[in-house]
Design an enzyme around this catalytic site. Structure first.
Site, PDB file in Angstrom:
ATOM      1  N   CYS A  79       0.847  -1.206   0.000  1.00 18.08           N
ATOM      2  CA  CYS A  79       0.000   0.000   0.000  1.00 18.08           C
ATOM      3  C   CYS A  79       0.884   1.259   0.000  1.00 18.08           C
ATOM      4  O   CYS A  79       1.493   1.573  -1.011  1.00 18.08           O
ATOM      5  CB  CYS A  79      -0.969  -0.042   1.172  1.00 18.08           C
ATOM      6  SG  CYS A  79      -2.379   1.066   0.950  1.00 18.08           S
ATOM      7  N   HIS A 167      -3.843  -5.390   0.581  1.00 16.05           N
ATOM      8  CA  HIS A 167      -3.319  -5.894   1.847  1.00 16.05           C
ATOM      9  C   HIS A 167      -3.419  -7.426   1.891  1.00 16.05           C
ATOM     10  O   HIS A 167      -4.494  -7.965   2.154  1.00 16.05           O
ATOM     11  CB  HIS A 167      -4.084  -5.281   3.024  1.00 16.05           C
ATOM     12  CG  HIS A 167      -3.783  -3.834   3.244  1.00 16.05           C
ATOM     13  ND1 HIS A 167      -2.739  -3.407   4.039  1.00 16.05           N
ATOM     14  CD2 HIS A 167      -4.371  -2.722   2.750  1.00 16.05           C
ATOM     15  CE1 HIS A 167      -2.702  -2.083   4.027  1.00 16.05           C
ATOM     16  NE2 HIS A 167      -3.685  -1.641   3.258  1.00 16.05           N
ATOM     17  N   GLU A 169      -2.304  -9.342   4.129  1.00 11.67           N
ATOM     18  CA  GLU A 169      -2.319  -9.830   5.504  1.00 11.67           C
ATOM     19  C   GLU A 169      -3.731  -9.958   6.081  1.00 11.67           C
ATOM     20  O   GLU A 169      -3.918 -10.636   7.095  1.00 11.67           O
ATOM     21  CB  GLU A 169      -1.474  -8.917   6.403  1.00 11.67           C
ATOM     22  CG  GLU A 169      -2.013  -7.523   6.632  1.00 11.67           C
ATOM     23  CD  GLU A 169      -1.646  -6.518   5.551  1.00 11.67           C
ATOM     24  OE1 GLU A 169      -1.786  -5.303   5.796  1.00 11.67           O
ATOM     25  OE2 GLU A 169      -1.214  -6.941   4.455  1.00 11.67           O
ATOM     26  N   SER A 221       1.507 -13.686  38.659  1.00  8.85           N
ATOM     27  CA  SER A 221       0.131 -13.191  38.781  1.00  8.85           C
ATOM     28  C   SER A 221      -0.895 -14.300  38.687  1.00  8.85           C
ATOM     29  O   SER A 221      -2.064 -14.083  38.995  1.00  8.85           O
ATOM     30  CB  SER A 221      -0.142 -12.175  37.671  1.00  8.85           C
ATOM     31  OG  SER A 221      -0.152 -12.836  36.396  1.00  8.85           O
ATOM     32  N   GLY A 223      -1.451 -15.546  35.766  1.00  7.46           N
ATOM     33  CA  GLY A 223      -1.801 -15.459  34.353  1.00  7.46           C
ATOM     34  C   GLY A 223      -0.787 -16.161  33.470  1.00  7.46           C
ATOM     35  O   GLY A 223       0.273 -16.600  33.918  1.00  7.46           O
ATOM     36  N   ASP A 225       1.149 -15.057  30.902  1.00  8.79           N
ATOM     37  CA  ASP A 225       2.412 -14.400  30.541  1.00  8.79           C
ATOM     38  C   ASP A 225       3.479 -14.601  31.611  1.00  8.79           C
ATOM     39  O   ASP A 225       4.597 -15.042  31.319  1.00  8.79           O
ATOM     40  CB  ASP A 225       2.197 -12.898  30.296  1.00  8.79           C
ATOM     41  CG  ASP A 225       1.292 -12.624  29.112  1.00  8.79           C
ATOM     42  OD1 ASP A 225       1.118 -13.523  28.277  1.00  8.79           O
ATOM     43  OD2 ASP A 225       0.745 -11.510  29.025  1.00  8.79           O
TER      44      ASP A 225
END
Length: 509
Positions: A79, A167, A169, A221, A223, A225
């Site tokens: 683009c 695009h 993607e 935590s 979680g 990650d």
């Protein structure tokens, strides 16, 4: 040295999506601002120029220094990138006379050309530009067109440089992945060997070199990650990793005990800290949502600081920072010197003189999950819904008391366990219950009641930026409502939140 594709970002909303698609092809890539091109080395196999909200016809358009790239490395302009390579190298870009937004179909494809090989005529592509390429330089060749866009794709003679005005993607470009495969596999000759297992091996080796025999502190935590970061560090440095898991009294029912048990089963050197009283005292009488967050953050830092002092000679702080956070902190809109506070353990003070290590800083969220699965992370943690850092404090509207927390934990437990029992949990991106600051009249038995109201919230999303409310089955909601009212003393009314984001938010505070 890990081979990679370099993506130069001009501010497009789709830039991260390009990176996601390349990584789906097991090709490592990094996004850098167009005006902060990193030092090139043998690991960089090709370069992609992203789209942009800017126009090459502006007085001062974004202009990268491509002197070390164009004609020397494979280069693909998407683009704005394609228009830049045409307009400033002998062609012309002008305002488009026809609509060039949304779906279009290729009317011509030179599929003998390597970039578009395997893409059929009439293939659907996604356009998103107000300018268009009017003329191309003499050494450029058109290799694809649509009915309205003559120069949908081009190639430059005698160098591996290409431009496309659509695009590839986005999902709506039906053969976009074919084009990207052609670019990274055939043109850039990437091997596609970037997998969770290869990431794990490389990261462990890097961490061992970086950390040596130093001690590292990590605040867990519960979680995905922080848990995956902990497992990687544990494999690299073993008992030199000291994990701290704080119970702030605002977690889900029995979560502190169950998650702590899971961590210990994984062999982590983890210490659980019961700090409920300190958090409740700090929140006493606090109703404002932002004031709650600040109070929780301050107490967390204090508790973390107290515990870290008990670990002698610790030199590193580990964080579960992931790639979207890194991209946001260094963007084409202006670099930021700080990582978002919730990725900096509530904003650690300067007096905690620790160096930072971030083993996940190159990964997207879904990649973190894949690495976690390869590491054998407990599915209960791996597939856990996102949960706010301040916990149930921002799901209790108004002031916080241990009694309100206890009621909400029971309500939340019935809802979440119900989703799991009925096979709905994995269809929901995030779910929880909200304690409302009102009471309502009800009847239980022959008696009038005046008790609390709770709201249930369940949303579907991919990244949390937008979200839609989940259309859970009515019979399921009826069963959950009945169970909550019958089993949780103090609640006599249950409502279901059917608001989407935007205009609403996922959390109520």
């Amino acid at each position: 040295m890990q081979e990679q594709i370099l993506i130069l970002d001009f501010g497009s909303q789709y830039t991260q999506l390009i990176a996601r698609r390349l990584r789906e092809l097991n090709v490592y890539c990094e996004i850098h601002p167009y005006n902060k091109i990193p030092t090139l080395n043998a690991s960089i196999k090709g370069v992609i120029l992203s789209g942009s909200p800017h126009s090459v016809r502006e007085n001062n358009p974004p202009s990268p220094d491509l002197s070390a790239i164009k004609g020397k490395l494979p280069l693909l302009g998407v683009c704005y990138g394609a228009q830049y390579l045409a307009h400033f190298f002998g062609g012309e870009v002008g305002k488009s006379n026809s609509r060039e937004y949304g779906r279009a179909n290729l009317s011509f494809v030179n599929d003998t050309h390597v970039l578009v090989k395997g893409i059929p005529t009439h293939s659907q592509v996604w356009m998103s530009h107000g300018d268009t390429i009017l003329t191309i330089p003499n050494d450029y060749t058109i290799i694809a067109s649509t009915h309205d866009v003559k120069v949908a794709a081009y190639a430059i003679a005698n160098e591996s440089t290409y431009g496309i005005q659509f695009h590839p993607e986005v999902y709506h470009s039906t053969d976009g992945m074919t084009l990207l495969k052609n670019f990274v596999y055939t043109i850039c000759q990437c091997s596609g060997n970037w997998t969770p297992d290869s990431f794990i091996d490389t990261t462990i080796s890097t961490l061992q070199t970086q950390l040596g025999n130093d001690k590292v502190i990590l605040g867990l935590s519960g979680g995905v990650d922080s848990s995956v970061a902990a497992l990687l560090l544990h494999k690299a440095i073993g008992k030199n990793l000291h994990c701290i898991f704080v119970d702030n009294g605002l977690l889900r029912k029995n979560e502190f005990e169950s998650v702590l048990h899971s961590y210990q089963d994984l062999g982590l050197n983890v210490k659980g800290v019961n700090a409920k009283t300190r958090f409740y005292e700090a929140l006493n009488g606090v109703s404002d949502p932002e004031a709650k967050r600040k109070a929780i953050g301050k107490v967390f830092v204090d508790v973390f600081d107290d515990e870290s002092k008990l670990i002698t000679d610790a030199k590193w702080l580990a964080q579960g920072t992931i790639y979207p956070d890194v991209i946001e902190s260094v963007s084409v809109k202006g670099p930021s010197a700080t990582i978002k506070s919730h990725h900096n353990v509530g904003g650690l003070p300067d007096y905690m003189k620790l160096k930072v290590v971030e083993p996940l800083r190159s990964l997207f969220k879904d990649e973190v999950r894949r690495v976690g699965k390869a590491l054998g992370l407990d599915p209960a943690i791996l597939n856990r819904h996102p949960f706010p850092g301040p916990g149930l404090a921002i799901r209790i509207l108004g002031d916080i008391t241990p009694q309100k927390v206890a009621i909400l934990q029971e309500v939340d437990s019935i809802f979440i366990e119900g989703l799991k029992t009925h096979g709905l949990y994995d269809q929901v991106w995030q779910a929880g219950a909200i304690f409302l600051p009102i009471q309502s009249v009800g009847v239980m038995g022959d008696e009038r009641t005046y008790e609390h109201v709770v709201a249930l919230r369940a949303v579907s999303s991919t990244d949390g930026m937008t979200a839609d409310w989940c259309h859970l089955p009515y019979d399921f909601l009826a069963k959950i409502s009945n169970a909550i009212i019958n089993k949780v003393k103090g609640v006599n009314r249950v409502v279901y939140d059917i608001s989407s984001k935007p205009p609403a938010t996922i959390e109520w505070e």
